[in-house]
Scaffold this motif. Structure first.
Motif, PDB file in Angstrom:
ATOM      1  N   LEU A  39      12.184   3.446   4.763  1.00 30.45           N
ATOM      2  CA  LEU A  39      11.384   2.471   5.382  1.00 30.45           C
ATOM      3  C   LEU A  39      12.017   1.644   6.311  1.00 30.45           C
ATOM      4  CD1 LEU A  39       8.798   0.118   3.212  1.00 30.45           C
ATOM      5  CD2 LEU A  39      10.359  -0.757   5.177  1.00 30.45           C
ATOM      6  N   ALA A  40      13.417   1.187   5.916  1.00 24.75           N
ATOM      7  CA  ALA A  40      14.048   0.033   6.845  1.00 24.75           C
ATOM      8  C   ALA A  40      14.656   0.999   8.062  1.00 24.75           C
ATOM      9  CB  ALA A  40      15.334  -0.274   6.082  1.00 24.75           C
ATOM     10  N   SER A  97      -3.801   0.229   0.353  1.00 20.45           N
ATOM     11  CA  SER A  97      -2.759   1.010   0.248  1.00 20.45           C
ATOM     12  C   SER A  97      -2.640   2.017   1.439  1.00 20.45           C
ATOM     13  CB  SER A  97      -3.086   1.840  -0.930  1.00 20.45           C
ATOM     14  OG  SER A  97      -2.873   1.162  -2.157  1.00 20.45           O
ATOM     15  N   VAL A  98      -3.918   2.509   2.162  1.00 22.89           N
ATOM     16  CA  VAL A  98      -3.855   3.083   3.255  1.00 22.89           C
ATOM     17  C   VAL A  98      -3.359   2.385   4.458  1.00 22.89           C
ATOM     18  CG1 VAL A  98      -5.370   4.149   4.851  1.00 22.89           C
ATOM     19  CG2 VAL A  98      -5.529   4.350   2.433  1.00 22.89           C
ATOM     20  N   LEU A  99      -3.729   0.989   4.504  1.00 21.29           N
ATOM     21  CA  LEU A  99      -3.139   0.163   5.785  1.00 21.29           C
ATOM     22  C   LEU A  99      -1.369   0.279   5.525  1.00 21.29           C
ATOM     23  CD1 LEU A  99      -5.534  -2.935   5.812  1.00 21.29           C
ATOM     24  CD2 LEU A  99      -5.159  -0.927   7.332  1.00 21.29           C
ATOM     25  N   ALA A 100      -0.914   0.069   4.257  1.00 19.46           N
ATOM     26  CA  ALA A 100       0.452   0.121   3.957  1.00 19.46           C
ATOM     27  C   ALA A 100       1.100   1.402   4.509  1.00 19.46           C
ATOM     28  CB  ALA A 100       0.718  -0.232   2.510  1.00 19.46           C
ATOM     29  N   ALA A 101       0.457   2.529   4.033  1.00 20.19           N
ATOM     30  CA  ALA A 101       0.926   3.826   4.240  1.00 20.19           C
ATOM     31  C   ALA A 101       1.267   4.226   5.925  1.00 20.19           C
ATOM     32  CB  ALA A 101       0.374   4.933   3.724  1.00 20.19           C
ATOM     33  N   TRP A 124       6.947  11.355   4.173  1.00 20.78           N
ATOM     34  CA  TRP A 124       7.530  10.031   4.688  1.00 20.78           C
ATOM     35  C   TRP A 124       7.224   9.205   3.717  1.00 20.78           C
ATOM     36  CZ3 TRP A 124       2.463  10.507   4.545  1.00 20.78           C
ATOM     37  CH2 TRP A 124       1.605   9.547   4.726  1.00 20.78           C
ATOM     38  N   TRP A 125       8.044   7.710   4.012  1.00 23.17           N
ATOM     39  CA  TRP A 125       8.085   6.568   3.076  1.00 23.17           C
ATOM     40  C   TRP A 125       6.687   6.186   2.731  1.00 23.17           C
ATOM     41  CZ3 TRP A 125       5.613   2.458   4.931  1.00 23.17           C
ATOM     42  CH2 TRP A 125       5.706   2.116   6.240  1.00 23.17           C
ATOM     43  N   GLY A 126       5.767   6.518   3.640  1.00 23.44           N
ATOM     44  CA  GLY A 126       4.392   5.959   3.502  1.00 23.44           C
ATOM     45  C   GLY A 126       3.423   6.607   2.463  1.00 23.44           C
TER      46      GLY A 126
END
Length: 520
Positions: free
Chosen positions: A37-38, A90-94, A164-166
């Motif tokens: 993520l970073a 959760s979708v927004l964060a991904a 991927w991280w999401g």
């Protein structure tokens, strides 16, 4: 409402349990995704801190308000709304494209997540009137919620190796949407119809107090005993004192303080919080020992954690069954003793025990933790009128969250102090150097660092074992009434307890409707 649960209630429990599992997994697995993520979003150090911690802050701060709100408007209604909001956030964060958007999504996830835990617990009380069935149902709930966190290293390792991280945020979406679809048909609606108004001022004070307290504790864990986090803790104490004073004086308080008059309720909350104090406070040390001292990959470390996951699941189901033959308090006390023994065994890991002692200690600790968590939760939630079950559930979960946060700060400080004392005077290392710094400084320094960390690890486990032993003594002295089973507390006429949804018709103060809308 019938006294014993049928097929619909057990199927409804399964629908409740799956999102709990995935929501807790979603929260824990983000720690493993932090490096990817970073690298992708390039957040600043402060932004990364908020990405990691904002969810915990918001959940801890909103638990009590959400528990009471569910009692007011209906627990099923709040649960379904919270589940839909959790899936959307959760979708927004991904698919977040900036640190700011990810932080905002994490805050929304925390707000939605705070509505899930007290609502599910309160609904379990409404669905399972029989104490024995309720104990098993709470065991399933406890196992599902904790399984997600315990299995996060394994599942997170697999997800991050292939996606991927999401992707870690998308794990909970199908389950929460399933709850939204099936919940209206399987879950009853229950609320406190006698309640008047909502203490907005109390909600703001409780939110501010808990948020500031968790922030201060997190800063203490990261920076040590500095002035800013200490002032934050003091300020939080003042705000929470104002909150308690308000609850004593207003007509319709957010928090029913009469529940704390019973010493058994107080001890159940302390035992519950102490178990999470130890669990959260030792997790990071165990992960570091596995990955840095024993040089295992995250996936290998997750695989070695699987036996403890199985032990916790088994004990979550067996523990509530034991109250058929033994007082619930005695089962809690024995569970705490077993948990203490597990941490005592892990103290031998650096001194010849190695990986077998660490894994065996984790398994024994899991066997002891499960009945402590499940039965103390049942004791607290059953100590109030069922119309206020959401409030009681929120108090239990808030205690667990705060206990875990304080455990990270205090026990983390024990490890850091012991390790730095062992590494004092080593040339080429900063005074605040970490185990990872020493691992990169050469074999001789790395060996000394392993020895110093081994001593710190053993000391940590002995301190943890002593603290859990305190919980065992308290439970043994206070939590085993003469009657047998989880209903023993409710049977004491000196308590303010009302039996849970007994076979008689529900009182007017508690409105309970079936999924079809028919009132029972």
């Amino acid at each position: 409402m019938r006294a014993t649960a049928g097929a619909r209630e057990w199927i409804g429990l399964a629908v409740l349990a799956l999102p709990c599992l995935l929501v807790s997994l979603d929260a824990e697995v983000l720690n493993m995704a932090a490096p990817q993520l970073a690298a992708d979003l390039q957040p600043s150090a402060v932004q990364l801190l908020w990405i990691m911690d904002s969810y915990v802050f918001v959940v801890a701060g909103f638990l009590i308000a959400m528990g009471v709100l569910g009692d007011r408007i209906g627990r099923r209604r709040l649960l379904l709304a919270g589940s839909g909001a959790f899936a959307l956030s959760s979708v927004l964060a991904a698919f977040a494209t900036s640190p700011e958007l990810l932080i905002a999504a994490r805050v929304l996830m925390g707000l939605a997540g705070a509505s899930l835990m007290p609502s599910t617990l309160a609904l379990i009380r409404a669905m399972f009137a029989d104490a024995r069935q309720r104990g098993i149902a709470l065991g399933v709930w406890s196992a599902s919620f904790s399984l997600g966190g315990l299995a996060a290293p394994l599942i997170g390792g697999v997800m991050l190796e292939h996606f991927w991280w999401g992707s870690v945020f998308l794990l909970a979406v199908p389950a929460t949407l399933l709850l939204v679809v099936l919940g209206p048909a399987l879950l009853p609606e229950a609320r406190d119809s006698s309640a008047r108004g909502f203490d907005l001022g109390g909600a703001v004070l409780s939110l501010a107090g808990v948020l500031i307290l968790v922030y201060g504790i997190k800063r203490l864990a990261a920076e040590g005993w500095d002035a800013v986090p200490l002032l934050a803790v003091v300020l939080a104490g003042v705000v929470l004192a104002l909150f308690l004073r308000r609850q004593r004086t207003i007509a319709n308080p957010l928090l029913d303080l009469t529940m704390f008059r019973d010493g058994r309720v107080r001890v159940a909350l302390v035992a519950n919080a102490l178990s999470f104090f130890v669990l959260y406070g030792t997790q990071l040390a165990i992960v570091q020992y596995l990955q840095i001292v024993l040089d295992l990959s995250p996936l290998q470390g997750g695989l070695w954690a699987l036996p403890s996951v199985g032990a916790f699941l088994l004990a979550s189901l067996v523990g509530p069954m034991l109250v058929r033959w033994f007082p619930a308090g005695r089962v809690v006390a024995v569970g705490a003793v077993v948990m203490a023994a597990g941490h005592g065994l892990m103290a031998f890991t650096p001194y010849g025990g190695g990986l077998p002692a660490l894994v065996a200690g984790m398994v024994i600790g899991g066997l002891g933790l499960a009945p402590v968590y499940t039965l103390t939760t049942d004791l607290v939630v059953s100590s109030v009128r069922s119309s206020r079950a959401g409030m009681a559930a929120a108090v239990t979960e808030t205690g667990a969250e705060l206990g875990g946060a304080i455990g990270i700060a205090v026990l983390g400080s024990v490890v850091v102090a012991a390790y730095r004392n062992g590494m004092a005077g080593v040339p080429g290392l900063p005074a605040d150097g970490t185990l990872m710094d020493a691992a990169a400084a050469g074999s001789a320094v790395a060996q000394r660092a392993d020895d110093a960390y081994g001593f710190a690890f053993a000391l940590l486990m002995l301190v943890a074992a002593a603290l859990v032993a305190v919980a065992a003594v308290l439970a043994f002295r206070v939590l085993w009434p003469t009657l047998r089973g989880a209903d023993a507390i409710a049977a004491d006429p000196s308590d303010m307890v009302v039996p849970v949804l007994s076979p008689r018709p529900a009182q007017e103060s508690e409105r309970l409707t079936t999924p079809s809308g028919r009132r029972e």
